[in-house]
Enzyme design. Structure first.
Site, PDB file in Angstrom:
ATOM      1  N   HIS A 294     -40.951 -12.829 -56.270  1.00  0.00           N
ATOM      2  CA  HIS A 294     -41.709 -13.522 -57.310  1.00  0.00           C
ATOM      3  C   HIS A 294     -43.076 -13.918 -56.760  1.00  0.00           C
ATOM      4  O   HIS A 294     -43.152 -14.504 -55.682  1.00  0.00           O
ATOM      5  CB  HIS A 294     -40.964 -14.774 -57.774  1.00  0.00           C
ATOM      6  CG  HIS A 294     -39.634 -14.482 -58.411  1.00  0.00           C
ATOM      7  ND1 HIS A 294     -38.568 -15.358 -58.343  1.00  0.00           N
ATOM      8  CD2 HIS A 294     -39.194 -13.420 -59.129  1.00  0.00           C
ATOM      9  CE1 HIS A 294     -37.537 -14.853 -59.002  1.00  0.00           C
ATOM     10  NE2 HIS A 294     -37.894 -13.664 -59.481  1.00  0.00           N
ATOM     11  N   TYR A 473     -41.442 -17.201 -52.255  1.00  0.00           N
ATOM     12  CA  TYR A 473     -40.377 -17.255 -51.256  1.00  0.00           C
ATOM     13  C   TYR A 473     -39.017 -16.840 -51.810  1.00  0.00           C
ATOM     14  O   TYR A 473     -37.990 -17.401 -51.438  1.00  0.00           O
ATOM     15  CB  TYR A 473     -40.323 -18.649 -50.598  1.00  0.00           C
ATOM     16  CG  TYR A 473     -41.692 -19.264 -50.483  1.00  0.00           C
ATOM     17  CD1 TYR A 473     -42.674 -18.655 -49.699  1.00  0.00           C
ATOM     18  CD2 TYR A 473     -42.031 -20.412 -51.194  1.00  0.00           C
ATOM     19  CE1 TYR A 473     -43.953 -19.188 -49.631  1.00  0.00           C
ATOM     20  CE2 TYR A 473     -43.303 -20.944 -51.126  1.00  0.00           C
ATOM     21  CZ  TYR A 473     -44.270 -20.328 -50.342  1.00  0.00           C
ATOM     22  OH  TYR A 473     -45.535 -20.849 -50.285  1.00  0.00           O
ATOM     23  N   HIS A 474     -39.014 -15.816 -52.668  1.00  0.00           N
ATOM     24  CA  HIS A 474     -37.775 -15.337 -53.275  1.00  0.00           C
ATOM     25  C   HIS A 474     -37.548 -13.849 -53.035  1.00  0.00           C
ATOM     26  O   HIS A 474     -37.226 -13.109 -53.960  1.00  0.00           O
ATOM     27  CB  HIS A 474     -37.791 -15.605 -54.788  1.00  0.00           C
ATOM     28  CG  HIS A 474     -37.944 -17.039 -55.157  1.00  0.00           C
ATOM     29  ND1 HIS A 474     -38.402 -17.445 -56.395  1.00  0.00           N
ATOM     30  CD2 HIS A 474     -37.691 -18.183 -54.468  1.00  0.00           C
ATOM     31  CE1 HIS A 474     -38.435 -18.757 -56.452  1.00  0.00           C
ATOM     32  NE2 HIS A 474     -38.004 -19.227 -55.294  1.00  0.00           N
ATOM     33  N   PRO A 475     -37.691 -13.330 -51.800  1.00  0.00           N
ATOM     34  CA  PRO A 475     -37.463 -11.899 -51.574  1.00  0.00           C
ATOM     35  C   PRO A 475     -35.983 -11.550 -51.682  1.00  0.00           C
ATOM     36  O   PRO A 475     -35.129 -12.266 -51.166  1.00  0.00           O
ATOM     37  CB  PRO A 475     -37.982 -11.681 -50.153  1.00  0.00           C
ATOM     38  CG  PRO A 475     -37.787 -13.001 -49.472  1.00  0.00           C
ATOM     39  CD  PRO A 475     -38.051 -14.038 -50.541  1.00  0.00           C
TER      40      PRO A 475
END
Length: 538
Positions: A294, A473-475
């Site tokens: 994101h 920070y949503h890999p």
């Protein structure tokens, strides 16, 4: 060298859960290997202290991406937790499960057992929700969810009113019947302290005699006997050690470290491995591919009324909120910076929300080197509204650079690489400004500081979000789940395709990203994955 029933690599959001659930019966011995150290640090346990951990190499991998054309050539900073609890020990603590449609799409893609209705019992069992139990929410589970409604800054109420004036409904629970609307975020804290996966799951498990946790233990290679995983080689205190798994090796090191470890072990794209001189144990072309993340951006304003800036910036304000936190475990330091938020659609023809909102009653426009300036905001009364895209179509990859496990992998996010993503973000930032133009907010605004009122045409808005936005920070999805080994890395029971004794249980298995923050879905994946391991061990 010792043998355990299960070796879990990684003690993060999923790995901590797996360790607790596999050890609960006492039937199995469990070894947990964590590359980082302890989570018993003041700025880890203090919720707003995550600004201090944002660049701290003692608890953070501090990854840096390749320069990304979609981000105007910027090399983005990717913090990931390197300590007990993993990224759940340094994140912003917002508890969002994801949309019903996210999980139904996982199941429809050939992953039975992963629909929303299948997973709802797990989500409810995980939660100890302060707002109470209902058909969507759970009580008395290990993860305490704090209801922030009575603690938020007064400006958050203005934000909610402005969002409603802009056409969004007020949503009392983003994890309830629907996600759409504006509301107050619930967060993973308890009694003013962070409720990480380590606190909720791993610490209780560590009290059991059948659990061993090794910290500062960097897994360097999965050991194989033919096509079956048999153990782990790891580095600790300058020495190479090995541990053997009688039943399974479970990799739970997250969307960056999991594909890295598999590739270092000879599992991954065959051409890459041969070029780096790594013997190919099993060719799986999708290890490290299908990276999804994101992308987010903040708009900031100078206000006419006091914000948290006036409390968190001066020395006396720091002393005041610090004393309040130390004595009462309350106040701004006991919360996340994201107090309000929401979900909206950039186009009414969208079947569901595709953007997430974040409201912050302070601003950090002025840069400060070496830390994320949450605890040192701007000297004027400022506030910010941020957003991030929930289902981008851009795809990147994570690949090792060499056979050296200490060398960071090459991260290519490939952000905004599709016209769809660019046009959706353009519509989103326009809506963000629409919220700020509503009377509830407009009457307290002195000026827009970022990006500023000179940025108005589409080309300038696009150039601005390419320059200023970046990961939230949503890999996920670098070892994605699916029934077809030519398109996925693990099967619907999280077993690595073509190999025995090896599973991946973390956010890297998501077939696609979820609508919102990923920590809740990562913890659920640990819960669901452990359930499958126990079923298959009977």
């Amino acid at each position: 060298m010792q043998t355990y029933d299960f070796i879990i690599v990684g003690s993060g959001s999923a790995g901590s859960v797996v360790a607790e659930r596999l050890s609960a019966s006492g039937r199995f011995s469990v070894l947990v290997l964590e590359a980082g150290g302890t989570d018993r640090r003041f700025f880890v346990q203090m919720p707003l202290g995550y600004g201090k951990t944002f660049f701290d190499p003692a608890v953070n991998w501090n990854y840096k991406t390749e320069p990304d054309p979609g981000l105007a050539g910027n090399a983005d900073h990717w913090p990931r937790g390197k300590l007990l609890g993993g990224s759940s020990s340094i994140n912003a603590m917002v508890w969002i499960r994801g949309a019903r449609e996210d999980f139904d799409a996982w199941a429809a893609a050939g992953n039975p057992g992963w629909s929303h209705d299948d997973l709802l019992p797990a989500f409810k069992a995980i939660e100890d929700n302060e707002a109470g139990a209902d058909q969507w929410r759970g009580r008395n589970g290990p993860v305490h969810i704090t209801d922030n409604r009575r603690f938020v800054h007064p400006l958050t109420e203005r934000y909610l009113k402005a969002a409603e004036e802009a056409g969004l409904p007020i949503n009392p629970d983003f994890n309830g019947a629907s996600q759409e609307g504006a509301g107050i975020y619930q967060i993973t804290t308890r009694d003013g302290r962070r409720m990480s996966a380590a606190r909720a799951f791993l610490r209780p498990a560590m009290k059991r005699s059948n659990v061993r946790v090794e910290t500062n233990a960097l897994a360097t290679r999965i050991l194989f006997d033919g096509k079956r995983a048999t153990g782990i080689e790891y580095r600790q205190n300058g020495k190479t050690r090995t541990a053997m798994a009688g039943r399974e090796v479970i990799v739970s090191t997250g969307s960056i470290n999991t594909p890295q470890l598999l590739q270092l072990s000879g599992v991954g794209p065959a051409g890459l491995l041969r070029d780096l001189g790594i013997p190919v144990i099993h060719a799986l072309e999708n290890v490290g591919r299908n990276l999804q993340d994101h992308q987010g951006i903040n708009y900031s304003w100078k206000g006419k009324v006091p914000t948290l800036n006036q409390i968190l910036r001066p020395w006396w304000g720091k002393a005041l909120v610090g004393a309040r936190y130390l004595l009462l475990r309350s106040g701004p330091l006991s919360m996340s910076m994201n107090q309000g938020g929401g979900f909206f659609r950039t186009d009414p023809d969208q079947p569901r929300p595709n953007m997430q909102l974040y409201f912050q009653a302070f601003s950090t426009v002025l840069p400060k080197s070496g830390e994320r300036p949450i605890l040192s905001p701007d000297p004027w009364p400022g506030f910010s509204i941020g957003l991030s895209n929930c289902r981008p179509s851009s795809r990147g990859e994570i690949m090792i650079r060499s056979s050296n496990p200490l060398e960071q992998p090459r991260i290519r996010p490939n952000a905004y690489s599709t016209e769809k993503d660019v046009l959706e973000m353009l519509a989103a930032v326009k809506f963000l400004r629409r919220i700020a133009s509503m009377p509830a907010i407009a009457e307290i605004v002195e000026e827009e500081v970022l990006p500023g009122t000179s940025i108005t045409c589409d080309d300038d808005l696009i150039q601005d979000f390419r320059k200023r936005s970046g990961t939230v920070y949503h890999p996920v999805s670098t070892c994605r789940m699916g029934p077809d080994a030519t398109r996925a890395v693990v099967d619907p029971r999280l077993r690595v395709h073509g190999l025995g004794g090896l599973r991946v249980i973390d956010a890297s298995i998501f077939p696609d990203n979820v609508t919102g923050n990923t920590n809740a879905a990562s913890i659920m994946t640990g819960w669901k994955g452990a359930e499958m391991v126990l079923e298959d061990s009977k």
